[in-house]
Design a protein around this motif. Sequence first.
Motif, PDB file in Angstrom:
ATOM      1  N   THR B 258       0.828  -1.453   0.122  1.00 13.21           N
ATOM      2  CA  THR B 258       0.024  -0.030   0.141  1.00 13.21           C
ATOM      3  C   THR B 258       0.858   1.291  -0.032  1.00 13.21           C
TER       4      THR B 258
ATOM      5  N   ALA D 210      -9.677  -3.584  -3.051  1.00 11.31           N
ATOM      6  CA  ALA D 210      -9.635  -1.975  -2.986  1.00 11.31           C
ATOM      7  C   ALA D 210      -8.805  -1.835  -1.812  1.00 11.31           C
ATOM      8  N   THR D 214     -10.592   2.559  -0.343  1.00  5.66           N
ATOM      9  CA  THR D 214     -11.560   1.602   0.203  1.00  5.66           C
ATOM     10  C   THR D 214     -12.830   2.173  -0.227  1.00  5.66           C
ATOM     11  N   ARG D 217     -15.205   0.151  -2.846  1.00  3.14           N
ATOM     12  CA  ARG D 217     -15.724  -1.157  -2.501  1.00  3.14           C
ATOM     13  C   ARG D 217     -17.332  -0.912  -2.628  1.00  3.14           C
ATOM     14  N   CYS D 222     -12.278  -1.711  -7.796  1.00  4.95           N
ATOM     15  CA  CYS D 222     -10.949  -2.183  -7.098  1.00  4.95           C
ATOM     16  C   CYS D 222      -9.812  -1.142  -7.357  1.00  4.95           C
TER      17      CYS D 222
END
Lengths: 355, 355, 355, 355
Positions: B258, D210, D214, D217, D222
Amino acid sequence: MGVQKLKIAAAGLGRMGKRHAINFLHRTPRAELVAAFTPDEAETQWAKTNLEPYGVRLYDDYDAMISQEGLQAVVIATVTKVHAEEALKAMEKGLHVLCEKPISTDVSICRKVVDAAKAKPHLKVMCGFSRRFDSSYRDAYEKMDAGVIGTPTIFRSQTCDKHDPSPFFLEYSAQNGGCFVDMTVHDIDLALWFFGDNLIVKSVAAAGVAAVQTGLRDLGDCDNAVGIVEFWGGKIAYFYNSRMMAHGQEDTTEIIGTGGKLVVNGNPQANLVNTYTSAGIIRETPPHYYGRFEYAFVTESNEFTAAVLDNTKVPLKLSNAIRVVEIGSYLQEALSTGKKLYFNEAGQRVEQPRL
Amino acid sequence: MGVQKLKIAAAGLGRMGKRHAINFLHRTPRAELVAAFTPDEAETQWAKTNLEPYGVRLYDDYDAMISQEGLQAVVIATVTKVHAEEALKAMEKGLHVLCEKPISTDVSICRKVVDAAKAKPHLKVMCGFSRRFDSSYRDAYEKMDAGVIGTPTIFRSQTCDKHDPSPFFLEYSAQNGGCFVDMTVHDIDLALWFFGDNLIVKSVAAAGVAAVQTGLRDLGDCDNAVGIVEFWGGKIAYFYNSRMMAHGQEDTTEIIGTGGKLVVNGNPQANLVNTYTSAGIIRETPPHYYGRFEYAFVTESNEFTAAVLDNTKVPLKLSNAIRVVEIGSYLQEALSTGKKLYFNEAGQRVEQPRL
Amino acid sequence: MGVQKLKIAAAGLGRMGKRHAINFLHRTPRAELVAAFTPDEAETQWAKTNLEPYGVRLYDDYDAMISQEGLQAVVIATVTKVHAEEALKAMEKGLHVLCEKPISTDVSICRKVVDAAKAKPHLKVMCGFSRRFDSSYRDAYEKMDAGVIGTPTIFRSQTCDKHDPSPFFLEYSAQNGGCFVDMTVHDIDLALWFFGDNLIVKSVAAAGVAAVQTGLRDLGDCDNAVGIVEFWGGKIAYFYNSRMMAHGQEDTTEIIGTGGKLVVNGNPQANLVNTYTSAGIIRETPPHYYGRFEYAFVTESNEFTAAVLDNTKVPLKLSNAIRVVEIGSYLQEALSTGKKLYFNEAGQRVEQPRL
Amino acid sequence: MGVQKLKIAAAGLGRMGKRHAINFLHRTPRAELVAAFTPDEAETQWAKTNLEPYGVRLYDDYDAMISQEGLQAVVIATVTKVHAEEALKAMEKGLHVLCEKPISTDVSICRKVVDAAKAKPHLKVMCGFSRRFDSSYRDAYEKMDAGVIGTPTIFRSQTCDKHDPSPFFLEYSAQNGGCFVDMTVHDIDLALWFFGDNLIVKSVAAAGVAAVQTGLRDLGDCDNAVGIVEFWGGKIAYFYNSRMMAHGQEDTTEIIGTGGKLVVNGNPQANLVNTYTSAGIIRETPPHYYGRFEYAFVTESNEFTAAVLDNTKVPLKLSNAIRVVEIGSYLQEALSTGKKLYFNEAGQRVEQPRL
């Protein structure tokens, strides 16, 4: 019937001496390290842990060690100023000698060792220039030899160390003969290898600064220096040495020929990892020369051993060791006087340039 | 007092077996290769020259060898189909075992070996996935572990071999379990290492072709295949294997997190030489995996030896060896049936995808 | 209200002249190419096809062109020996001047142009050293300026052309002032940019060979030359120029500071493609300097135009153009005489080195 | 006689629209930007400064703009959902159309546009996939076409954007059709280009997460996804898209053939600078796709213009635009359902895999 192994002793267990001892002990299948010498207490402690349990006998006296029964060879990695004396003594005892570079920072002393070796032609005596044993340099040499780049003409080579701010460094420098004799000798040796070792120097020029190791100025030395060595016959080598690299060790060589060029280590790297972050793509480099040349030293131990056991030529001519120090000394003189040195086609110093 | 050395025997002296034997003989200071087994005449001749003179006793019978007085361990590098049987026999004799990957191409046989090892917890039993011992992969792992790339999320890894047009290859393929089980197991093992080995598979999909080794079609296998393994918890690994590379070996891995990514071997290279000619700037690559991973195997020998002598954990959990073959087998099934496989959060096969 | 555009004329439509004309015509939004001059028949034909349809008036007489009604500026890309004369005439007509490098290979003629420009301070007069406009060099400069590498100390730069075996080359060489004046001026200009342009030269040394263009020997010139320029204040630049590259253009620069270094074009490349075949991994390089610096020339046109229209400083001081040719001439002298040149802290020639 | 220029209008002056307008205005010698449309106030202000002074007429009504006297073509760079409608209207007015990708995220709408274009064969209608105009991709294509890598078999391609934490991104995502339709369409288009555009899809599988965005989602999308597209005839393409890169844009493609492979952008880089510091050797990357593909867009403008003026074929078949979106939609479906999609040799959906 078992394998015959070369019984060898290690003289000196400093930074490089430890490595030679370990390489002959564990990484040279045809050799057996039987003895080691150091006058130093801390080094002796290291040897008690790392060498003695494998059957290596320890000495604090060089002469005693070289008298050990059955000893056949010695690898010398003590401080430079005793290399020559120890090599001479070993030859007197009939021992083969692998000597760390340089034999001496003084050309006349080098010559004495070479002469002594000539007088005992049955002994193998080698001065180790590690890069000759590096697989990348060897691959480059083979490609050049196969004609891939035509006639080699220009040679660029640099020895650049990571900046070491510790006090150790200045102490070491006081007796290393100067930056060209201590560092650039490697590049000079490579130039002689790739250009052919019968070249005659035509001119030598140099310039340098002491930018971060300012204490070097009192020693008349520099931490960054460049030099040009012109040879008769249309070949030129130019050199750079530095003790100021922030990123790590960077020894790079270009051999430029009439039909192409070879670059060794144009992209220094510690390993095969690249790290991608918001700072960009990052590649690390080796922190020091052993990080770059470790396996070259292992090859050196093995090839020296093979040359002795099989009675074949050592891979490096000992006489080269003189020439390398000689050219290094010229560069050092050009650096300290600021003058360009000129030579005639016989290699003799002259006052004016010959064109 | 001398050094205690691990007395180890080598089973199998084929391509990889020879290397293991030499590594334990000459490059593992704390080990002593005392025996070697091969049923093959040519390999025996090789051993007479290269092993026997160093005191290694040769056998043409595995059972005889593992009964040798004083033997403590065995390294198994025979053909895959006998790995498990030999490992089990060695354990019965109370020997520590280093087994070449895979233990078996059959998950249930792998399990038997793992169970046997669990029953003798004082024995060190390790299945060697060489890349775990590679310094670049280890550096990448340490960087990831230090948080340099945030949470690892996507894993791309490939095992790509130089195209080998010799008949040897098809013969070998017939019993290697297929391209995912033979080649991609390395990448799967790395995925489990970097992602954590408690991951549960969520889905598996694959596709492949036999483009240059068309004989593979009869074996239901491919010479190029890609696969996706999705894990519960938001992690994905995708793989590529090929036996079609023109330039050489190219095993590349990306760990994408990430906050950054790590790439291992993004620029394959045989050494540090670049050749500049009218064709452009050329960099050569290793011709095979041993050219890339030689020192990883040496590290493996040494670390296995140390784990036995010092009674510490082996660096790889044996149970992983099952999981790796299991996931490899899923990919192989997905490849041969053309179907995608689905699993629930307990890791059980289900008919429909769980989202 | 429309945009005001700079009305500019192009003098000379040879290799570089065509490019300047096209850049001002199509790639410099605030400029309008209104006229072009060439005495050459083939170039005139090219201009009839490529310039005239866009409203560019063609001339075979320079004086007539610079008298065109409404003309504001001229870009001079004729042969070097007429640069100065044409620049002086243009200034007399009140035109702004962008002159290809060098103004002249003769320092005293350069000085005349600079003096003339000083007398007409409202005119923008710039001598184009294209690398100053290259985005990579600019990025390196900004990083240095931001302190990323500490104090810049050593400067290595090379201009290396692909070997051109055509007869054109020798003809061109006869009037280009020699390899240091023709090629290395770019590197010298960069050194003054990165080191600061108030530096005083301390010493100059050089060596060279004519290895593939042996016809250069009769002209007293070389196709490979290296030189060292030492500056007072602890800075050193060293240079290499070559016309012998097999692979393509390779202009590389390193700026080495007390805390790091910057490398521009350490890995020359024509584009982002790598080709993997049995020969290895191949990267191609640009065949000539325009392949490397095309967009730098476009930036140059645009920034010169902006400086005129907005009455701001041109990005390069004209006086630099003298210094660059002066240092280039010193290197050329050092090359042809074989001697090292020495200067005192006031920049005056002296017989012996000052330390 | 003057040059005939294509009179073109720009629809949409958002991020990409501004670039198209500037490219047609200043970097497309044979085109003349005569009009621009935007409903947005801020964009209109930008246009008053940057376009109007050059004679570009501004509109806040698309229909009014395409009715402008003498207009010949329009470049459409508005939001995706109006691309198709605007393209249809333009064709009705007899205008040539260059439309930003995709025509629509809906295959049936794409088809309407393609049908309309077929009905007016004298009009040039092109959907711009910028990478087709990139010099590196073209060089790779030419090498493949020349047989350098044998038969192309495996295609790996990724579109990876720098992580953009701004709120803009989610807003944009809500209407872009999903990661495969928005990003991977570029890679799919490349696959069709390199493999040949008459390929029939055999199967499609995908997986995604994802991880940092986020919010995706909730949109069923994704920020990292991988997919495999298998084609009948023994070819496989596999894709990766990501919006999570820390370092910058990284669009990489490998074309792997039976005799070699081509890699485009294997080593992403912003320019030719490398920075060496105590952190290692650092290379920066472009922050976004325009940093990578700027000149491809310029080439696109010029080639579209030339195709219209010279009445030659446009470089990309419009029907491809449907296929690309179709395959992108399959991947998106495979991603959202978790299922693998199967097709028979006629390209029709089937329930079970055909082998």
